[in-house]
Structures are given as structure tokens and as C-alpha cells.
Design a protein around this motif. Structure first.
Motif, PDB file in Angstrom:
ATOM      1  N   ARG A 148       0.812  -1.203   0.000  1.00 20.03           N
ATOM      2  CA  ARG A 148       0.000   0.000   0.000  1.00 20.03           C
ATOM      3  C   ARG A 148       0.850   1.258   0.000  1.00 20.03           C
ATOM      4  O   ARG A 148       0.434   2.295  -0.493  1.00 20.03           O
ATOM      5  CB  ARG A 148      -0.924   0.019   1.219  1.00 20.03           C
ATOM      6  N   HIS A 149       2.042   1.191   0.553  1.00 11.69           N
ATOM      7  CA  HIS A 149       2.785   2.436   0.793  1.00 11.69           C
ATOM      8  C   HIS A 149       4.144   2.532   0.122  1.00 11.69           C
ATOM      9  O   HIS A 149       4.688   3.622   0.016  1.00 11.69           O
ATOM     10  CB  HIS A 149       2.979   2.628   2.310  1.00 11.69           C
ATOM     11  N   THR A 150       4.698   1.425  -0.331  1.00 11.46           N
ATOM     12  CA  THR A 150       6.097   1.480  -0.747  1.00 11.46           C
ATOM     13  C   THR A 150       6.327   2.259  -2.026  1.00 11.46           C
ATOM     14  O   THR A 150       7.331   2.961  -2.151  1.00 11.46           O
ATOM     15  CB  THR A 150       6.668   0.058  -0.882  1.00 11.46           C
ATOM     16  N   ASP A 151       5.409   2.149  -2.994  1.00 11.53           N
ATOM     17  CA  ASP A 151       5.617   2.898  -4.234  1.00 11.53           C
ATOM     18  C   ASP A 151       5.882   4.365  -3.946  1.00 11.53           C
ATOM     19  O   ASP A 151       6.811   4.975  -4.467  1.00 11.53           O
ATOM     20  CB  ASP A 151       4.380   2.794  -5.132  1.00 11.53           C
ATOM     21  N   VAL A 152       5.033   4.940  -3.092  1.00 14.67           N
ATOM     22  CA  VAL A 152       5.151   6.372  -2.814  1.00 14.67           C
ATOM     23  C   VAL A 152       6.413   6.671  -2.009  1.00 14.67           C
ATOM     24  O   VAL A 152       7.161   7.600  -2.306  1.00 14.67           O
ATOM     25  CB  VAL A 152       3.902   6.863  -2.061  1.00 14.67           C
ATOM     26  N   ILE A 153       6.661   5.897  -0.978  1.00 13.18           N
ATOM     27  CA  ILE A 153       7.833   6.136  -0.142  1.00 13.18           C
ATOM     28  C   ILE A 153       9.109   5.993  -0.957  1.00 13.18           C
ATOM     29  O   ILE A 153      10.052   6.779  -0.817  1.00 13.18           O
ATOM     30  CB  ILE A 153       7.840   5.152   1.046  1.00 13.18           C
ATOM     31  N   TYR A 154       9.128   4.994  -1.811  1.00 15.63           N
ATOM     32  CA  TYR A 154      10.308   4.803  -2.644  1.00 15.63           C
ATOM     33  C   TYR A 154      10.540   6.028  -3.522  1.00 15.63           C
ATOM     34  O   TYR A 154      11.665   6.483  -3.698  1.00 15.63           O
ATOM     35  CB  TYR A 154      10.130   3.550  -3.509  1.00 15.63           C
ATOM     36  N   GLY A 155       9.453   6.571  -4.063  1.00 11.31           N
ATOM     37  CA  GLY A 155       9.570   7.766  -4.908  1.00 11.31           C
ATOM     38  C   GLY A 155      10.182   8.930  -4.153  1.00 11.31           C
ATOM     39  O   GLY A 155      11.074   9.616  -4.652  1.00 11.31           O
ATOM     40  N   VAL A 156       9.719   9.143  -2.946  1.00 11.89           N
ATOM     41  CA  VAL A 156      10.249  10.244  -2.136  1.00 11.89           C
ATOM     42  C   VAL A 156      11.743  10.031  -1.877  1.00 11.89           C
ATOM     43  O   VAL A 156      12.569  10.918  -2.079  1.00 11.89           O
ATOM     44  CB  VAL A 156       9.504  10.338  -0.786  1.00 11.89           C
ATOM     45  N   VAL A 157      12.075   8.843  -1.434  1.00  9.63           N
ATOM     46  CA  VAL A 157      13.458   8.544  -1.073  1.00  9.63           C
ATOM     47  C   VAL A 157      14.369   8.665  -2.289  1.00  9.63           C
ATOM     48  O   VAL A 157      15.468   9.227  -2.217  1.00  9.63           O
ATOM     49  CB  VAL A 157      13.532   7.126  -0.457  1.00  9.63           C
ATOM     50  N   PHE A 158      13.878   8.173  -3.406  1.00 11.56           N
ATOM     51  CA  PHE A 158      14.688   8.211  -4.626  1.00 11.56           C
ATOM     52  C   PHE A 158      15.026   9.643  -5.003  1.00 11.56           C
ATOM     53  O   PHE A 158      16.155   9.970  -5.369  1.00 11.56           O
ATOM     54  CB  PHE A 158      13.924   7.530  -5.756  1.00 11.56           C
ATOM     55  N   ARG A 159      14.022  10.509  -4.913  1.00  6.01           N
ATOM     56  CA  ARG A 159      14.236  11.902  -5.263  1.00  6.01           C
ATOM     57  C   ARG A 159      15.134  12.600  -4.246  1.00  6.01           C
ATOM     58  O   ARG A 159      15.901  13.492  -4.587  1.00  6.01           O
ATOM     59  CB  ARG A 159      12.870  12.564  -5.313  1.00  6.01           C
ATOM     60  N   LEU A 160      15.076  12.215  -3.009  1.00 12.03           N
ATOM     61  CA  LEU A 160      15.913  12.855  -2.000  1.00 12.03           C
ATOM     62  C   LEU A 160      17.372  12.432  -2.139  1.00 12.03           C
ATOM     63  O   LEU A 160      18.277  13.226  -1.922  1.00 12.03           O
ATOM     64  CB  LEU A 160      15.420  12.498  -0.582  1.00 12.03           C
ATOM     65  N   LEU A 161      17.601  11.180  -2.501  1.00 16.10           N
ATOM     66  CA  LEU A 161      18.962  10.662  -2.514  1.00 16.10           C
ATOM     67  C   LEU A 161      19.749  11.053  -3.755  1.00 16.10           C
ATOM     68  O   LEU A 161      20.965  11.182  -3.711  1.00 16.10           O
ATOM     69  CB  LEU A 161      18.962   9.137  -2.393  1.00 16.10           C
ATOM     70  N   GLY A 162      19.076  11.228  -4.887  1.00 15.68           N
ATOM     71  CA  GLY A 162      19.798  11.514  -6.116  1.00 15.68           C
ATOM     72  C   GLY A 162      20.706  10.345  -6.465  1.00 15.68           C
ATOM     73  O   GLY A 162      20.389   9.195  -6.181  1.00 15.68           O
ATOM     74  N   GLU A 163      21.855  10.664  -7.065  1.00 15.70           N
ATOM     75  CA  GLU A 163      22.800   9.590  -7.412  1.00 15.70           C
ATOM     76  C   GLU A 163      23.929   9.589  -6.404  1.00 15.70           C
ATOM     77  O   GLU A 163      24.377  10.630  -5.984  1.00 15.70           O
ATOM     78  CB  GLU A 163      23.380   9.826  -8.809  1.00 15.70           C
ATOM     79  N   PRO A 164      24.522   8.481  -6.042  1.00 11.60           N
ATOM     80  CA  PRO A 164      24.042   7.139  -6.382  1.00 11.60           C
ATOM     81  C   PRO A 164      22.796   6.800  -5.577  1.00 11.60           C
ATOM     82  O   PRO A 164      22.567   7.371  -4.527  1.00 11.60           O
ATOM     83  CB  PRO A 164      25.211   6.248  -5.947  1.00 11.60           C
ATOM     84  N   SER A 165      21.996   5.876  -6.055  1.00 10.64           N
ATOM     85  CA  SER A 165      20.749   5.658  -5.362  1.00 10.64           C
ATOM     86  C   SER A 165      20.818   4.471  -4.420  1.00 10.64           C
ATOM     87  O   SER A 165      20.892   3.341  -4.850  1.00 10.64           O
ATOM     88  CB  SER A 165      19.614   5.447  -6.370  1.00 10.64           C
ATOM     89  N   ASP A 166      20.776   4.759  -3.123  1.00  7.54           N
ATOM     90  CA  ASP A 166      20.639   3.663  -2.154  1.00  7.54           C
ATOM     91  C   ASP A 166      19.179   3.545  -1.766  1.00  7.54           C
ATOM     92  O   ASP A 166      18.869   3.145  -0.644  1.00  7.54           O
ATOM     93  CB  ASP A 166      21.419   3.913  -0.859  1.00  7.54           C
ATOM     94  N   ALA A 167      18.288   3.917  -2.684  1.00  6.18           N
ATOM     95  CA  ALA A 167      16.874   3.937  -2.316  1.00  6.18           C
ATOM     96  C   ALA A 167      16.410   2.575  -1.803  1.00  6.18           C
ATOM     97  O   ALA A 167      15.637   2.499  -0.843  1.00  6.18           O
ATOM     98  CB  ALA A 167      16.031   4.386  -3.500  1.00  6.18           C
ATOM     99  N   ASP A 168      16.883   1.503  -2.429  1.00 10.77           N
ATOM    100  CA  ASP A 168      16.489   0.166  -1.967  1.00 10.77           C
ATOM    101  C   ASP A 168      16.808  -0.014  -0.494  1.00 10.77           C
ATOM    102  O   ASP A 168      15.967  -0.433   0.308  1.00 10.77           O
ATOM    103  CB  ASP A 168      17.243  -0.920  -2.747  1.00 10.77           C
ATOM    104  N   ASP A 169      18.059   0.285  -0.133  1.00  7.48           N
ATOM    105  CA  ASP A 169      18.490   0.102   1.250  1.00  7.48           C
ATOM    106  C   ASP A 169      17.679   0.967   2.202  1.00  7.48           C
ATOM    107  O   ASP A 169      17.293   0.543   3.287  1.00  7.48           O
ATOM    108  CB  ASP A 169      19.967   0.492   1.411  1.00  7.48           C
TER     109      ASP A 169
END
Lengths: 212, 230
Positions: free
Chosen positions: A53-74
Motif C-alpha cells: 500500500r505504501h512502498t511505491d510512494v515512499i520509494y519515490g520520495v526517497v529516490f528523489r531525495l537521494l539523487g545519485e548514487p541511489s541507495d533507495a532500496d536500502d
């Protein structure tokens, strides 16, 4: 899981972004049921339902905050670990997604601090520059991604949460632990910095002198 | 200084933000996250039930056999007998089904059903009678899921052909010949389906229960540029 593609196009609104919410925020009642089931039994199915229910959105936020390199998964995994530990004590004083986003933003912040050891959190400029106007010509989404990545951390957080993900200033304030007024002023500065960056990038690309 | 006048996003800015690339979680993240929580005791593994590791190669293979059995295959002239070897009959899509209309003239994609040939022995040997009963029930449910997926694709007119591969194998190279399946990844069977694009094929393949039960589906477009078929 709600759609796996890029974010859906937003309808046009005459007034600014208060109405730009993520499509179909989950019904809070379902979240409550799932959290209760998970907290009681620690069962896998309830957790997976919450995750979806929530990961798609949270992942999007984190991805945009981290930029490159992306540790969004972690970072997303870390977020769920922390959330899972604390869920039995969650008091429903805010929406579940807001609470999850706050955890995610904190994890992302820690990750950024660990790698960018010489970048500060605050704005680079001391003097208040005049706010550039909104950009009306087409913007390459890749330039936009780079522009967002170039922002100082504090500005980037507010801009991503408010402008990219449609949180209200009250929600941004809650997620970041700041005052609503601070969210508004930080957003204005963030947009200004963004536009200045895009103006420079566009100027270099088009080989045209910056008009301002 | 009229900063208020600039205190909104333009349509261009909004559009660029929404289409800025990236931000979709990868498919494996959910399972990895669940695994991480399990290792910290934050998710309790189900007792007496089928977990991904417990499902043996044999069980999944059996499930795939039944999914490849046609059951009752309806053709234009009426129900057909299932063939003796359990081969699904290739069907022309009926023009009446909604999906069939969208895939007339579509591309073909191979879905290769792959899994780890792990240790089979004694999956049920250590179970209590209650656990074994629960296991049998969930096993039957899994078999149903596999079969239903195949029947659904056939009903949509998407299924070109499907076969289960027998375990008998000969692996031949210039230097050697082997009669055992390799350790590690093993091909159990295939589905040949119709879809309009690789993305659509992926979407369809992602619904196959094989993935959820620890298997892997390899999706390959058929390259007609060098094919023998007309």
C-alpha cells in the motif's frame, strides 16, 4: 500494489499545489486493520499488504531525495525495519503514510550525511536573492531531476514532499518536524534555487545569455 | 519586489517534476524486506505451512504438470478431449473475447519456468500430522493456482502453446554427456503467449504464481526475423 509506472498526470488546477495529492491515498480504516493484525500476530500477509500500500510512494520520495548514487532500496528496507519495530506503539495521531514518510526522510538524511561529508544542510546564500519567475518553457525531466538533486538538503526535502508528492504544508511540517510557516518559506526559497539552476543549465544548453 | 507573484509552480515545472525519471521500487525489494524482517523476528514464519524454501522442486514440478493438462478445452466445435500426454491444444483466439481483440496480430513471447533444483528429500518427513495436513491442503491450493493461470490465459486467447518438460535429460557438449539435471537453475516448462509488447508480456508473466513460490520466469520475445514459420 498501486501502479508501478511513472506518476500519473495531474489535472490542471487554477490555484497552486494544495490539491496535488498522490492519487488514491489508501483508506485509513484499511491501514488500521492491517496494522492491528500485524502488531498482534506479526504475520507476513498483513505486512506485505502494508508494504504494497505504501512502498511505491515512499520509494519515490526517497529516490528523489537521494539523487545519485541511489541507495533507495536500502533506505526503503531500513524504513520498513524501523517501522515494523515501532508499529505496535503507533498511536494514529497522524496518518500512517505520513508517519512512514517521516521515518523514510530521516533514513535518507542519515544516508546523505554519511556520504556528502562536506555539504551543509542549510542554504548556500546569505542574502535573499529576488525570486525568479516560474519557468514557462518546456523543461527536460532529466534536467529537473538534476536540479532537484543540486538543491541543499533542507530545500530538497520540502520541495520533494510538497511539490513532487503533493503533501500539504501541515503534513510537510509534521514529517520534517518544523513549523508550517517554515515549510512555506523554505519552499519558496527552494523553488527559487531550482529555477536559478534550471536557468543556468538551460542557458548553457541553448548558448543564450541568461536574461536575469 | 513581488515574490508573491512567483509563488506557484508553472505547468511546465509541474510536468517536468512528475516525469522526472526513476522512483519505481524493483520487484525483488518486497521479498528482501520481508526476509530482513524475518531475520530480526519482526515477522513470524507460518507454522506448518508452505514457505518458499519448503516447496520442493518435485512439488512445483507436479503443480506444473497439472497446469499443463488442458482439462476441458473448448473449441469452436465443442469440448475436445484432453490429449493423452496432457499437451495443451493451441487455440486461435475467439474474436469475441475482449482480450482477443487487442492481441490479434500481436507478438509472441516465451515464458520459461525456471526454478532451483534444491534438496527434495524428506520435506514432509519431519512434520506432525497436523502440519502435514496443512501442507497437503496448501499444496493442492498451489496446484490449483498454477492450473487456473494456464486456463485463464487460454480463455483469453493468449496461449499459443505450453508444455511441461520431463526430468529425463541429456546434456551434450563437445567434451561430455550428462543425464542429470544441473544443480541450480532448471527449466521446468514453458508457455508461449501472445502480447503486444515486452512490457505487456512482463505484466502477464508477473501474475504467474511460480514467482511467488520462489521460482523464476524468464521472458523472451520470439524473434521472427530468422524464423522458419511463415
Amino acid at each position: 500494489m498501486a501502479g508501478r509506472g511513472p506518476m500519473q498526470p495531474f489535472p490542471r488546477f487554477a490555484t497552486p499545489t494544495e490539491d496535488m495529492r498522490d492519487p488514491q491515498p489508501p483508506v485509513d480504516l484499511d491501514d488500521r486493520r492491517l496494522v492491528e493484525a500485524y502488531a498482534k500476530e506479526r504475520d507476513e500477509d498483513s505486512f506485505r499488504a502494508l508494504y504494497r500500500r505504501h512502498t511505491d510512494v515512499i520509494y519515490g520520495v526517497v529516490f528523489r531525495l537521494l539523487g545519485e548514487p541511489s541507495d533507495a532500496d536500502d533506505v526503503v528496507q531500513e524504513t520498513w525495519l524501523i517501522a515494523a519495530r515501532r508499529l505496535p506503539e503507533f498511536r494514529w495521531e497522524s496518518r500512517l503514510r505520513t508517519w512512514l514518510t517521516a521515518i523514510a526522510v530521516n533514513c535518507a538524511r542519515n544516508r546523505i550525511r554519511r556520504r556528502r561529508t562536506h555539504e551543509g544542510d542549510g542554504p548556500g546564500e546569505v542574502t535573499e536573492l529576488p525570486a525568479p519567475p516560474p519557468i514557462d518553457h518546456a523543461i527536460d525531466p532529466i534536467d529537473m531531476a538534476r536540479a532537484i538533486d543540486s538543491l541543499p538538503n533542507g530545500y530538497r526535502e520540502v520541495l520533494v514532499l510538497h511539490d513532487v508528492h503533493g503533501h500539504t504544508h501541515d503534513e510537510v511540517a509534521e514529517i520534517l518536524g518544523i513549523a508550517t510557516g517554515t515549510s512555506k518559506s523554505q519552499l519558496a526559497r527552494a523553488r527559487g534555487a531550482l529555477r536559478r539552476w534550471l536557468g543556468r543549465a538551460g542557458g548553457e544548453r541553448n548558448d543564450v545569455k541568461r536574461s536575469q | 519586489m513581488s515574490n508573491d507573484r512567483n509563488n506557484h509552480l508553472s505547468d511546465s515545472e509541474r510536468r517536468a517534476m512528475q516525469s522526472a525519471p526513476g522512483g519505481t521500487p524493483p520487484a525483488g525489494l518486497e521479498d528482501r524486506t520481508v526476509a530482513a524482517l524475518k531475520s530480526e523476528g519482526l515477522i513470524h514464519t507460518r507454522k506448518g505451512g508452505l514457505r518458499m524454501k519448503v516447496i520442493t522442486y518435485a512439488a512445483v514440478a507436479a503443480a506444473m504438470i497439472l497446469s499443463f493438462v488442458s482439462g476441458v478445452v473448448v473449441t469452436k466445435t465443442g469440448p475436445a478431449e484432453p490429449s493423452g500426454t496432457g499437451v495443451m491444444q493451441a487455440q486461435q483466439p475467439e474474436a469475441t473475447t475482449p482480450v482477443a481483440a487487442t492481441i490479434a496480430g500481436a507478438n509472441e513471447y516465451m515464458l520459461l519456468m525456471i526454478q532451483e533444483k534444491g534438496d527434495d528429500a524428506g520435506a514432509t518427513a519431519e512434520m506432525t500430522p497436523e502440519e502435514e495436513a496443512a501442507y497437503a491442503e496448501q499444496y493442492a491450493a498451489i496446484v490449483d493456482e498454477y492450473r487456473q493461470w494456464a486456463l485463464d490465459r487460454q480463455a483469453e486467447g493468449r496461449l499459443v502453446s505450453a508444455e511441461k518438460l520431463d526430468d529425463a535429460v541429456i546434456r551434450l557438449t563437445a567434451e561430455s554427456k550428462s543425464s542429470t539435471l544441473p544443480e541450480g537453475r532448471v527449466l521446468g516448462g514453458y508457455f508461449l503467449i501472445r502480447a503486444n509488447s515486452l512490457e505487456e508480456a512482463e505484466q502477464i508473466a508477473s501474475t504467474h504464481p511460480h514467482i511467488r513460490y520462489g521460482g523464476e520466469v524468464e521472458i523472451r520475445p520470439i524473434d521472427h526475423s530468422t524464423g522458419v514459420r511463415e
